[in-house]
Design a protein around this motif. Structure first.
Motif, PDB file in Angstrom:
ATOM      1  N   GLN A 211       1.664  -6.409  -0.272  1.00  0.00           N
ATOM      2  CA  GLN A 211       2.668  -7.135  -1.041  1.00  0.00           C
ATOM      3  C   GLN A 211       2.570  -8.636  -0.911  1.00  0.00           C
ATOM      4  O   GLN A 211       3.070  -9.357  -1.768  1.00  0.00           O
ATOM      5  CB  GLN A 211       4.062  -6.652  -0.649  1.00  0.00           C
ATOM      6  N   ASN A 212       1.946  -9.152   0.127  1.00  0.00           N
ATOM      7  CA  ASN A 212       1.825 -10.596   0.292  1.00  0.00           C
ATOM      8  C   ASN A 212       0.429 -11.035  -0.110  1.00  0.00           C
ATOM      9  O   ASN A 212      -0.479 -11.109   0.714  1.00  0.00           O
ATOM     10  CB  ASN A 212       2.129 -10.988   1.740  1.00  0.00           C
ATOM     11  N   GLY A 213       0.257 -11.331  -1.396  1.00  0.00           N
ATOM     12  CA  GLY A 213      -1.067 -11.654  -1.911  1.00  0.00           C
ATOM     13  C   GLY A 213      -1.661 -12.934  -1.362  1.00  0.00           C
ATOM     14  O   GLY A 213      -2.876 -13.075  -1.256  1.00  0.00           O
ATOM     15  N   ALA A 214      -0.831 -13.899  -0.982  1.00  0.00           N
ATOM     16  CA  ALA A 214      -1.326 -15.200  -0.543  1.00  0.00           C
ATOM     17  C   ALA A 214      -2.212 -15.089   0.688  1.00  0.00           C
ATOM     18  O   ALA A 214      -3.154 -15.877   0.866  1.00  0.00           O
ATOM     19  CB  ALA A 214      -0.149 -16.139  -0.267  1.00  0.00           C
ATOM     20  N   GLY A 270       4.021 -13.982  -7.478  1.00  0.00           N
ATOM     21  CA  GLY A 270       3.769 -12.904  -8.426  1.00  0.00           C
ATOM     22  C   GLY A 270       2.384 -12.998  -9.040  1.00  0.00           C
ATOM     23  O   GLY A 270       1.721 -11.972  -9.291  1.00  0.00           O
ATOM     24  N   GLN A 271       1.897 -14.214  -9.303  1.00  0.00           N
ATOM     25  CA  GLN A 271       0.549 -14.383  -9.840  1.00  0.00           C
ATOM     26  C   GLN A 271      -0.502 -13.967  -8.811  1.00  0.00           C
ATOM     27  O   GLN A 271      -1.507 -13.345  -9.148  1.00  0.00           O
ATOM     28  CB  GLN A 271       0.353 -15.833 -10.274  1.00  0.00           C
ATOM     29  N   ASP A 291       0.838  -1.531  -2.556  1.00  0.00           N
ATOM     30  CA  ASP A 291       2.002  -1.607  -1.683  1.00  0.00           C
ATOM     31  C   ASP A 291       2.944  -2.695  -2.186  1.00  0.00           C
ATOM     32  O   ASP A 291       2.699  -3.885  -1.966  1.00  0.00           O
ATOM     33  CB  ASP A 291       1.554  -1.894  -0.252  1.00  0.00           C
ATOM     34  N   GLU A 292       3.997  -2.298  -2.881  1.00  0.00           N
ATOM     35  CA  GLU A 292       5.011  -3.237  -3.408  1.00  0.00           C
ATOM     36  C   GLU A 292       4.368  -4.348  -4.253  1.00  0.00           C
ATOM     37  O   GLU A 292       4.745  -5.508  -4.159  1.00  0.00           O
ATOM     38  CB  GLU A 292       5.818  -3.856  -2.261  1.00  0.00           C
ATOM     39  N   VAL A 293       3.412  -3.984  -5.101  1.00  0.00           N
ATOM     40  CA  VAL A 293       2.686  -5.005  -5.854  1.00  0.00           C
ATOM     41  C   VAL A 293       3.493  -5.584  -7.011  1.00  0.00           C
ATOM     42  O   VAL A 293       3.083  -6.573  -7.617  1.00  0.00           O
ATOM     43  CB  VAL A 293       1.337  -4.460  -6.390  1.00  0.00           C
ATOM     44  N   THR A 294       4.640  -4.975  -7.325  1.00  0.00           N
ATOM     45  CA  THR A 294       5.470  -5.522  -8.401  1.00  0.00           C
ATOM     46  C   THR A 294       6.709  -6.229  -7.866  1.00  0.00           C
ATOM     47  O   THR A 294       7.567  -6.639  -8.641  1.00  0.00           O
ATOM     48  CB  THR A 294       5.920  -4.410  -9.368  1.00  0.00           C
ATOM     49  N   SER A 295       6.814  -6.398  -6.541  1.00  0.00           N
ATOM     50  CA  SER A 295       8.043  -6.937  -5.961  1.00  0.00           C
ATOM     51  C   SER A 295       8.299  -8.380  -6.360  1.00  0.00           C
ATOM     52  O   SER A 295       9.444  -8.830  -6.362  1.00  0.00           O
ATOM     53  CB  SER A 295       7.994  -6.830  -4.433  1.00  0.00           C
ATOM     54  N   GLY A 296       7.243  -9.141  -6.702  1.00  0.00           N
ATOM     55  CA  GLY A 296       7.419 -10.530  -7.089  1.00  0.00           C
ATOM     56  C   GLY A 296       7.363 -10.754  -8.590  1.00  0.00           C
ATOM     57  O   GLY A 296       7.172 -11.889  -9.032  1.00  0.00           O
ATOM     58  N   LEU A 297       7.537  -9.683  -9.381  1.00  0.00           N
ATOM     59  CA  LEU A 297       7.405  -9.783 -10.833  1.00  0.00           C
ATOM     60  C   LEU A 297       8.741  -9.557 -11.517  1.00  0.00           C
ATOM     61  O   LEU A 297       9.541  -8.722 -11.074  1.00  0.00           O
ATOM     62  CB  LEU A 297       6.395  -8.751 -11.344  1.00  0.00           C
ATOM     63  N   ASP A 298       8.963 -10.263 -12.620  1.00  0.00           N
ATOM     64  CA  ASP A 298      10.118  -9.958 -13.458  1.00  0.00           C
ATOM     65  C   ASP A 298       9.863  -8.636 -14.182  1.00  0.00           C
ATOM     66  O   ASP A 298       8.745  -8.109 -14.196  1.00  0.00           O
ATOM     67  CB  ASP A 298      10.371 -11.087 -14.450  1.00  0.00           C
ATOM     68  N   HIS A 325       9.884   0.548  -3.580  1.00  0.00           N
ATOM     69  CA  HIS A 325      11.305   0.881  -3.560  1.00  0.00           C
ATOM     70  C   HIS A 325      11.884   0.882  -4.969  1.00  0.00           C
ATOM     71  O   HIS A 325      13.061   1.192  -5.159  1.00  0.00           O
ATOM     72  CB  HIS A 325      12.088  -0.136  -2.721  1.00  0.00           C
ATOM     73  N   ASP A 326      11.076   0.503  -5.925  1.00  0.00           N
ATOM     74  CA  ASP A 326      11.525   0.315  -7.299  1.00  0.00           C
ATOM     75  C   ASP A 326      11.321   1.616  -8.072  1.00  0.00           C
ATOM     76  O   ASP A 326      10.218   1.939  -8.498  1.00  0.00           O
ATOM     77  CB  ASP A 326      10.712  -0.825  -7.926  1.00  0.00           C
ATOM     78  N   LEU A 327      12.400   2.372  -8.260  1.00  0.00           N
ATOM     79  CA  LEU A 327      12.270   3.660  -8.954  1.00  0.00           C
ATOM     80  C   LEU A 327      11.840   3.493 -10.402  1.00  0.00           C
ATOM     81  O   LEU A 327      11.193   4.376 -10.968  1.00  0.00           O
ATOM     82  CB  LEU A 327      13.589   4.430  -8.877  1.00  0.00           C
ATOM     83  N   ALA A 328      12.211   2.370 -11.017  1.00  0.00           N
ATOM     84  CA  ALA A 328      11.756   2.132 -12.391  1.00  0.00           C
ATOM     85  C   ALA A 328      10.242   2.016 -12.433  1.00  0.00           C
ATOM     86  O   ALA A 328       9.580   2.562 -13.327  1.00  0.00           O
ATOM     87  CB  ALA A 328      12.412   0.870 -12.947  1.00  0.00           C
ATOM     88  N   ALA A 329       9.649   1.328 -11.461  1.00  0.00           N
ATOM     89  CA  ALA A 329       8.195   1.219 -11.397  1.00  0.00           C
ATOM     90  C   ALA A 329       7.568   2.566 -11.075  1.00  0.00           C
ATOM     91  O   ALA A 329       6.556   2.952 -11.680  1.00  0.00           O
ATOM     92  CB  ALA A 329       7.799   0.183 -10.348  1.00  0.00           C
ATOM     93  N   ALA A 330       8.155   3.297 -10.132  1.00  0.00           N
ATOM     94  CA  ALA A 330       7.613   4.619  -9.780  1.00  0.00           C
ATOM     95  C   ALA A 330       7.626   5.548 -10.978  1.00  0.00           C
ATOM     96  O   ALA A 330       6.658   6.282 -11.226  1.00  0.00           O
ATOM     97  CB  ALA A 330       8.441   5.214  -8.638  1.00  0.00           C
ATOM     98  N   ARG A 331       8.707   5.509 -11.721  1.00  0.00           N
ATOM     99  CA  ARG A 331       8.846   6.386 -12.888  1.00  0.00           C
ATOM    100  C   ARG A 331       7.840   6.017 -13.974  1.00  0.00           C
ATOM    101  O   ARG A 331       7.274   6.884 -14.641  1.00  0.00           O
ATOM    102  CB  ARG A 331      10.274   6.257 -13.417  1.00  0.00           C
TER     103      ARG A 331
END
Length: 359
Positions: A211-214, A270-271, A291-298, A325-331
Motif C-alpha cells: 500500500q505504500n508505493g513511495a 495514489g499515483q 495489498d490496499e492498492v486503492t486506498s489512496g484513490l478517489d 477493507h473496501d468492500l466496493a473494491a472487493a465486489r
C-alpha cells in the motif's frame, strides 16, 4: 479535569491506530512525528490535520476513530480531514472542499454509490497443481495455518479486521515474510520461503504490490524507466518495447506521459500506488497480490483501475489476490471473497447490512 479528559481522548486515538500496528502515521500534525502529534494534542493544539487517517483500517476501527475525533472536535479542536474515504468525511465534516488538479472544484461530496450484493464468500480453496497455492502456511502463532489456491485467471478478494494477518499472508506468498510452516507451490513446484532464495522465474511468478508505493521506488530515477525495468529484467524485453508496454499500461490507469517523466517525489501517493501496480503487471506474473492498492484513490480512479485490471491480467492468465477493507473494491474486482480473522480463514461473511465504504 479538562486536561485529563483530553489525555484520555488522545490515548483512545493512539489505541485506535496502534492496535493495528500503524502507530500514528496517519495522524499528521504540522510538527510531523507521532510523539509530537500526541504531545501537541495534550498541550492544547487547536488544529489537527489528518492525511488519509482511515487508510488500512477496517470499518470497525475507523468507526472508533470517528467517535474519538468527534469528541475532540466537540472540545474545540479544529480538524482538517484529507482523504478519499467519503463515508468517513460525511460522518465527520461540517464543510467540504473538493479539489481537482490543485484547484477548488466544488463544496459537495458525490452521492453514495448503490449497494450491490457481493460475490460469493469462500472459506478456502484446495491446493491445485495449476497456478499458485498455499498449503497450511503459518508464521509462528501470528498467522495461519492457511490453505488457499489461486488458479490461472482467478480473482479473489481477502478481507477482514485490521491486524487479522492479511498483509502477512500476502507477504508469505511473495517470500517477503518467510513462513515457519507449510508450503507455497507454483504449478506443483515448491517455492522457497524466502524471496532471496527464489530464482528469477520464481520471483516473477508472485508479484506483491503493497500500500505504500513511495517506499518501493528509487528516489532519483524518472518513473517510466523504473516501470519498464521489470519487463526488461524479468521477461527479457528490449528497452524500447518495455518502455512502450509500461506506458500503455500506465495510460490505462490514468497516468499520462508527463507523470511518467517525473521523479517519485513529484507524484502523489495514489499515483505512486498505480505506478507500483504497472511495474508488477510488467512482470506478467502467475499471481498478483494487491495489498490496499486503492486506498489512496478517489472512487472514480479506483473504479477505472479495477475495471482495467481484467484485461491487463488476461495475457498471462494472471490470478489476482486483492487484500482490502473496501468492500466496493472487493465486489468490483473479484469473483469470490475470503475472510481472514485472527490469522485464520473464517467461513463467516462480514456484515452486509450497510453500504460498503467508498474510497
Amino acid at each position: 479535569a479538562e486536561r485529563l479528559q483530553r489525555r484520555g481522548l488522545v490515548a483512545a486515538l493512539v489505541r485506535n491506530v496502534a492496535e493495528v500496528g500503524l502507530g500514528l502515521g496517519g495522524l499528521l500534525l504540522v510538527a510531523g512525528t507521532s510523539p509530537a502529534t500526541a504531545s501537541a494534542l495534550v498541550t492544547g493544539a487547536r488544529l489537527l490535520v489528518l492525511d488519509e487517517p482511515t487508510s488500512g483500517l477496517d470499518p470497525a476501527t475507523a468507526a472508533g476513530l470517528a467517535r474519538n475525533l468527534r469528541a475532540l472536535a466537540a472540545g474545540g479542536t479544529g480538524i482538517l480531514l484529507l482523504g478519499h474515504d467519503l463515508p468517513f468525511a460525511r460522518e465527520l465534516a461540517t464543510g467540504v472542499l473538493v479539489l481537482e488538479r490543485g484547484r477548488p472544484a466544488g463544496t459537495a461530496l458525490p452521492a453514495p454509490a448503490p449497494f450491490d450484493p457481493p460475490p460469493a464468500f469462500i472459506p478456502s480453496g484446495a491446493p491445485s497443481r495449476e497456478g499458485v497455492s498455499a498449503r497450511d502456511v503459518a508464521v509462528r502463532r501470528r498467522t495461519g495455518p492457511i490453505t488457499m489456491a489461486f488458479p490461472p485467471a482467478g480473482r479473489t478478494a481477502l478481507i477482514g479486521p485490521s491486524g487479522a494477518g492479511k498483509t502477512t499472508f500476502g507477504r508469505l506468498l511473495a517470500g517477503l515474510t518467510p513462513a515457519t510452516s507449510g508450503e507455497i507451490t507454483w504449478n506443483g513446484e515448491r517455492l522457497p520461503r524466502r524471496i532471496e532464495r527464489r530464482n528469477a522465474a520464481q520471483r516473477r511468478a508472485v508479484q506483491y504490490v503493497h500500500q505504500n508505493g513511495a517506499d518501493s521506488f528509487e528516489a532519483h530515477r524518472p518513473m517510466l524507466g523504473q516501470l519498464a525495468a521489470a519487463g526488461r529484467l524479468l521477461r527479457g524485453l528490449p528497452r524500447d518495447a518495455a518502455g512502450e508496454e509500461a506506458r500503455a499500461i500506465a495510460h490505462r490507469f490514468g497516468l499520462d506521459d508527463g507523470m511518467l517523466g517525473r521523479l517519485p517525489s513529484g507524484l502523489s501517493g495514489g499515483q505512486l500506488q498505480r505506478c507500483a501496480l504497472v511495474r508488477a503487471l510488467m512482470a506478467r506474473p502467475a499471481l498478483l497480490v494487491c495489498d490496499e492498492v486503492t486506498s489512496g484513490l478517489d472512487a472514480a480512479t479506483r473504479d477505472r483501475v479495477l475495471d482495467a485490471l481484467p484485461g491487463l491480467l488476461a495475457p498471462a492468465r494472471t490470478a489476482l489476490l486483492l487484500i482490502t477493507h473496501d468492500l466496493a473494491a472487493a465486489r468490483r474486482a473479484s469473483c469470490a471473497i475470503a475472510v481472514l480473522d485472527g490469522g485464520r480463514l473464517s467461513p463467516a461473511a462480514p456484515e452486509r447490512g450497510g453500504a460498503p465504504p467508498e474510497r
